[in-house]
Write a protein that holds these residues in place. Structure first.
Motif, short mmCIF file in Angstrom:
data_model
loop_
_atom_site.label_atom_id
_atom_site.label_comp_id
_atom_site.label_asym_id
_atom_site.label_seq_id
_atom_site.Cartn_x
_atom_site.Cartn_y
_atom_site.Cartn_z
N ILE A 1 0.85 -1.19 0.00
CA ILE A 1 0.00 0.00 0.00
C ILE A 1 0.89 1.24 0.00
CG2 ILE A 1 -1.61 1.39 1.37
CD1 ILE A 1 -2.91 -1.19 2.27
N VAL A 2 0.54 2.19 -0.88
CA VAL A 2 1.15 3.52 -0.84
C VAL A 2 0.10 4.47 -0.28
CG1 VAL A 2 1.83 5.48 -2.27
CG2 VAL A 2 2.83 3.23 -2.69
N LEU A 3 0.42 5.17 0.80
CA LEU A 3 -0.52 6.10 1.39
C LEU A 3 -0.20 7.50 0.88
CD1 LEU A 3 -2.79 6.60 3.42
CD2 LEU A 3 -1.04 6.89 5.19
N PRO A 24 -2.95 0.29 11.40
CA PRO A 24 -2.69 1.45 10.55
C PRO A 24 -2.03 2.59 11.30
CG PRO A 24 -5.05 1.11 10.88
CD PRO A 24 -4.36 0.04 11.64
N PRO A 25 -1.11 3.30 10.67
CA PRO A 25 -0.56 4.52 11.25
C PRO A 25 -1.65 5.59 11.33
CG PRO A 25 0.17 4.30 8.98
CD PRO A 25 -0.58 3.05 9.32
N ALA A 67 -7.06 7.61 10.31
CA ALA A 67 -8.02 8.71 10.15
C ALA A 67 -8.80 8.53 8.85
CB ALA A 67 -7.28 10.05 10.15
N TYR A 68 -8.08 8.14 7.79
CA TYR A 68 -8.74 7.98 6.50
C TYR A 68 -9.75 6.83 6.55
CZ TYR A 68 -9.49 6.54 1.72
OH TYR A 68 -10.08 6.17 0.56
N LEU A 69 -9.35 5.75 7.20
CA LEU A 69 -10.23 4.58 7.25
C LEU A 69 -11.36 4.79 8.24
CD1 LEU A 69 -7.56 1.72 7.20
CD2 LEU A 69 -8.98 2.52 5.31
N GLY A 70 -11.23 5.81 9.08
CA GLY A 70 -12.30 6.12 10.03
C GLY A 70 -12.34 5.16 11.20
#
Lengths: 231, 500
Positions: free
Chosen positions: A200-202, A221-222, A227-230
């Motif tokens: 995965i590239v974030l 997750p970092p 935050a993005y994944l909620g």
């Protein structure tokens, strides 16, 4: 091996930086919030966007100054992946040769690749006579014919329903990644990523992070990805 | 591919600015305008301003009626509003004479009422013809303005009980009307065929007509050249004014909608406006038929060779215009945009005079009359064709340009597999437009043609000046039929089997 060296893209207030290597054979999901620059990153790699600084190279060969078609890359966009005014056969022929010529040998190759993606006998149809899923299959067939080592998917299946999208992602991985190609795909869905991605590239806050192994990243997750994944 | 666009731009520049330079050089750069020249300049500006003003003022109630009322035949009327653009000027003049001329139906009616006859010849005839041609254009432009007001605004105004006229329609008209006025003013500045047939004399001679007379009758190339410079300056100034006023979208589609209007009202006024406008447009068209059909029994000699010449010139001009418009659209950039607009400021007669000056020492202009006519027609039609083709090319590129890039489609391959298939319909429409414009053109051919070289419009003028009006009307019908047939064939050709 795809290498991005100190790549920088600026568009007004928007900026994106990347500096990493993607190993051969990786199936890499590009994730991050909307407007973060996922599509911009792919456009820069594909050659639709000239970076403001830095270099893109493949297997040590510099690509930065090459036109899109000269790069060892094929790309599928969110839409308009087929010319609506041409038959499927002609659309695929353009993947073999930009002059679009057809001979017996090419017709055979096209028929074979259509069979692989489940579109046997659809040569004469126009894209409008195909369902959304079938159009995606035809576009994948052209990518197969182009036979480039790096394939970029900029959410070409986003308009399909969830079930069909998974089916197409599985097919994409089966027919593309199975032959040692490298896949870089924009994804909004952690399930998609978990299902087919090795890395995965974030992309967030103006940076595209180096690829990291997908399973551990999704398990723990970092903060930015969390935050993005909620979660 | 950029070089074909470069060639096209070069051709346009040579034919507009180059010919102007040739005439300026021939005139010795000296502007010595006599009283007759000043009269022509004054009349040109005055009649253009009056024609534009009358067209726009009369168009407002008609456009409002079309915007807010539904009635049977509305779609047909909107289509009819597009017709004068491809109607040959000289053919329309026959129709107008049939209505407003000495033996026309209007004078018959006035005679029954015991009123004296009116004449269609003179300045009022020129203005009348210009209003006939440009009222429909003004209606279309202003209707576009009405339809561009979002329905939500009408709902909001209605919910507030606010006056729609002052709140929405007034500002829209202030935005749209100056552009419509400027377009029509520019079109009327270059009027030649109307002035030649209905005007003339010291009080109704346009600069274009004066150029023609200087070349054709006085063979005073110096004076023609000087007037050509004046004409170009007038048109360039008007074109700049048009830019300042905001060039409106003339060929836009989607006029078949009706505004969802919450205070329709004024049905009587709307009905009256539409009826009068329809009558004003259709009566001359009907007279073309009424006068032309008897004329068909007595067609003049030389008709079919003239028709063949007209068609050949029109087809050549169409091919050249499409090639130039496509090349310029593919090239893009400032030079291409300039080349697409420049012919609007040029006039066919200025180009013709310039070519006359340049060719005169080399070949007899008569030997190349048809070739020159074709070239000039092609350049004059370019702005209209480019206006249709350039957005279509841009749209094809926006939709599938990246796909073509990723596949390596360049040059001819891109043209063949991406551009041409995607722009078939606009290309067919532009071809029809160009062919019809060229068929009906009466300008440079009048300057050059010898006895055996007349095109259909020129044949008509010759018959009219010999007072053989019935034969002229017959030829008008033939010319109209061929023009419409060419337009239909090309436009149809773009639609048949055009893939989505």
């Amino acid at each position: 091996m795809l290498r991005l060296e100190k790549l920088e893209i600026r568009q007004g207030d928007f900026a994106l930086a990347a500096d990493w290597v993607l190993p051969d054979g990786a199936v890499c999901a590009v994730m991050g919030p909307s407007g973060g620059g996922k599509s911009t990153l792919l456009a820069a790699i594909a050659g639709f966007l000239a970076p403001d600084a830095g270099r893109v190279s493949w297997d040590g060969r510099e690509l930065t100054a090459l036109r899109p078609a000269q790069r060892p890359i094929s790309i599928l966009f969110q839409d308009n992946n087929l010319f609506p005014h041409l038959s499927i056969e002609r659309n695929l022929a353009l993947g073999i040769d930009p002059k679009g010529r057809l001979d017996a040998d090419r017709r055979t190759r096209i028929a074979q690749v259509l069979e692989r993606v489940g579109l046997r006998g659809m040569e004469a149809r126009r894209p409008a006579a195909l369902s959304g899923g079938q159009q995606s299959r035809a576009a994948l067939a052209r990518v197969l014919l182009m036979d480039r080592p790096l394939v970029l998917l900029d959410e070409p299946f986003a308009a399909l329903g969830p079930g069909l999208r998974m089916e197409m992602l599985d097919l994409a991985r089966a027919v593309l990644a199975g032959e040692g190609r490298t896949l870089l795909m924009v994804s909004h869905d952690p399930e998609d990523a978990a299902r087919i991605a090795s890395d995965i590239v974030l992309v967030d806050a103006g940076r595209a992070e180096p690829p990291a192994p997908a399973a551990p990243l999704l398990a723990d997750p970092p903060p930015a990805l969390r935050a993005y994944l909620g979660r | 591919m950029r070089w074909p666009g470069g060639i096209a731009a070069g051709l346009v520049l040579a034919l507009t600015l180059g010919t102007l330079g040739a005439v300026a050089w021939r005139a010795g750069f000296a502007l010595r305008l006599g009283p007759a020249d000043w009269a022509a300049i004054r009349f040109t500006i005055w009649q253009a301003a009056l024609s534009a003003l009358v067209s726009v003022v009369l168009a407002i109630p008609v456009a409002r009626a079309l915007a807010r009322q539904r009635f049977p035949g509305r779609a047909a009327l909107v289509t009819l509003l597009g017709a004068p653009f491809i109607l040959p000027v000289i053919v329309a003049v026959i129709g107008l004479i049939g209505v407003f001329g000495r033996g026309g139906i209007l004078n018959d009616a006035l005679g029954l009422a015991g009123l004296g006859p009116v004449s269609v010849y003179g300045w009022h005839g020129v203005v009348l013809a210009h209003v006939f041609f440009n009222l429909p254009l003004a209606v279309r432009l202003i209707l576009q303005g009405w339809l561009s007001i979002p329905a939500e605004r009408f709902r909001l105004a209605a919910s507030l009980g606010a006056p729609v006229g002052r709140l929405l329609e007034g500002p829209m008209l202030r935005a749209v009307a100056p552009g419509a006025f400027a377009v029509i003013f520019l079109i009327c500045l270059t009027s030649f065929a109307v002035a030649l047939t209905l005007g003339g004399g010291p009080r109704a001679t346009t600069v274009e007509l004066a150029i023609y007379q200087a070349v054709r009758f006085d063979f005073d190339l110096g004076r023609a050249a000087m007037l050509a410079v004046v004409q170009f300056a007038l048109c360039a100034a008007a074109a700049l004014g048009l830019r300042a006023a905001g060039a409106p979208e003339a060929l836009g589609a989607g006029l078949d909608r009706v505004v969802e209007h919450h205070a329709p009202g004024g049905r009587m006024l709307d009905a009256l406006s539409v009826t009068l406008a329809a009558l004003f447009l259709m009566a001359p068209l009907a007279m073309i038929l009424a006068r032309g059909l008897p004329g068909l029994a007595d067609l003049p000699g030389g008709l079919w060779p003239a028709a063949a010449r007209s068609v050949a010139v029109a087809l050549g001009a169409t091919a050249l215009t499409l090639a130039m418009a496509l090349a310029l659209a593919l090239r893009g950039g400032a030079l291409a945009r300039l080349s697409m607009l420049l012919p609007l400021a040029a006039s066919g007669l200025v180009m013709g005079t310039g070519l006359f000056v340049l060719l005169h020492p080399l070949v007899s202009p008569r030997e190349v009359a048809l070739l020159v006519t074709m070239l000039v027609n092609a350049v004059m039609a370019l702005p209209f064709a480019a206006r249709v083709i350039a957005p279509a090319v841009a749209q094809a590129e926006a939709g599938h340009g990246r796909l073509a890039d990723s596949l390596g489609l360049h040059g001819l391959a891109r043209l063949r597999w991406l551009i041409l298939p995607r722009i078939r319909r606009p290309l067919g429409f532009a071809a029809g437009l160009t062919a019809a414009l060229s068929m009906g053109d009466l300008g440079v051919i009048a300057l050059f043609a010898g006895d055996g070289q007349a095109t259909l419009p020129l044949l008509m003028v010759r018959l009219m000046s010999a007072y053989r009006m019935e034969q002229a009307a017959g030829v008008a019908l033939v010319l109209l039929a061929i023009s419409l047939a060419l337009f239909w064939i090309f436009d149809r050709g773009g639609r048949v089997d055009a893939a989505a």
